[in-house]
Design a protein around this motif. Structure first.
Motif, PDB file in Angstrom:
ATOM      1  N   UNK A 191       0.936  -0.950  -0.253  1.00 46.60           N
ATOM      2  CA  UNK A 191       0.097   0.281   0.258  1.00 46.60           C
ATOM      3  C   UNK A 191       0.708   1.589   0.256  1.00 46.60           C
ATOM      4  N   UNK A 192       1.570   1.242   0.902  1.00 46.70           N
ATOM      5  CA  UNK A 192       2.304   2.451   0.804  1.00 46.70           C
ATOM      6  C   UNK A 192       3.457   2.316  -0.493  1.00 46.70           C
ATOM      7  N   UNK A 193       4.088   1.717  -1.591  1.00 47.51           N
ATOM      8  CA  UNK A 193       4.622   1.659  -2.259  1.00 47.51           C
ATOM      9  C   UNK A 193       3.590   2.743  -3.501  1.00 47.51           C
ATOM     10  N   UNK A 194       2.449   1.911  -3.178  1.00 53.65           N
ATOM     11  CA  UNK A 194       1.670   2.321  -4.595  1.00 53.65           C
ATOM     12  C   UNK A 194       1.010   3.036  -4.447  1.00 53.65           C
ATOM     13  N   UNK A 195       0.719   3.647  -3.274  1.00 50.11           N
ATOM     14  CA  UNK A 195      -0.362   4.879  -2.909  1.00 50.11           C
ATOM     15  C   UNK A 195       1.075   5.982  -3.033  1.00 50.11           C
ATOM     16  N   UNK A 196       1.871   5.998  -2.010  1.00 52.00           N
ATOM     17  CA  UNK A 196       2.907   7.171  -1.375  1.00 52.00           C
ATOM     18  C   UNK A 196       4.024   7.236  -2.649  1.00 52.00           C
TER      19      UNK A 196
END
Length: 199
Positions: A191-196
């Motif tokens: 999630x961190x990689x995709x969203x941020x």
């Protein structure tokens, strides 16, 4: 000279077959793989919508706090280290040490939730809500992840109860809790990689 913890059934070495099996049990792995499939499908939907409105999504991403995202990532990676160490401790007949490590992992989970709640409040107060297509994905993904994290904390509570039970202390139950907790951490990294991070 150190004083070892009282001898328990955990002091007996596991049978050779145990070393060749997956940690935890089949039911937990089915649950974990089902969750990974669900999140994977949602990531694909996100990527499709992002590709259709790349400029809008990229602009909205800039309003996320990279500092909070990185901090939360480090917090959950630390919690994974604690829970992995707890599994090793219980396998070596140290349930009290394992219990402290499980508490430490749970504390990291609580810190993550508090930071995420602060970030949600920050974004909403700035006007970034479900009306924005990117933030609709952001709130749903992070909200479902936090719900999984709360369930993970309940599972860690069951693990602690097991470790406190002199007649219990089954390493397999601790492994099941650790398996679920590692899944939560893995999902956050994605999630961190995709969203941020993805631009």
């Amino acid at each position: 000279m150190t004083v070892s913890e009282p001898a328990t059934a955990l002091d007996r070495p596991d049978p050779p077959a145990a070393a060749q099996r997956l940690p935890g049990d089949l039911d937990m792995w089915v649950m974990v793989l089902g969750d990974l499939f669900f999140f994977g499908s949602y990531f694909i939907v996100y990527m499709v919508f992002r590709d259709r409105s790349l400029e809008q999504f990229t602009d909205a991403q800039r309003h996320l706090s990279m500092g909070i995202g990185i901090t939360n990532t480090l917090v959950l990676l630390t919690s994974s280290m604690f829970i992995a160490s707890a599994v090793q401790a219980v396998r070596h007949g140290a349930p009290k040490t394992a219990e402290r490590l499980v508490y430490a992992a749970g504390a990291c989970g609580v810190i993550f939730i508090l930071l995420k709640a602060f970030e949600w409040h920050r974004e909403i107060s700035l006007g970034y809500t479900l009306g924005n297509e990117f933030f609709s994905f952001y709130f749903v993904l992070t909200g479902i992840h936090v719900a999984h994290l709360v369930l993970g904390l309940l599972i860690l509570g069951i693990v602690v109860r097991e470790l406190r039970n002199p007649a219990g202390q089954r390493s397999s139950l601790v492994e099941q809790g650790a398996t679920y907790w590692h899944m939560i951490d893995l999902l956050w990294v994605v999630i961190f990689a995709v969203l941020y991070c993805m631009r």
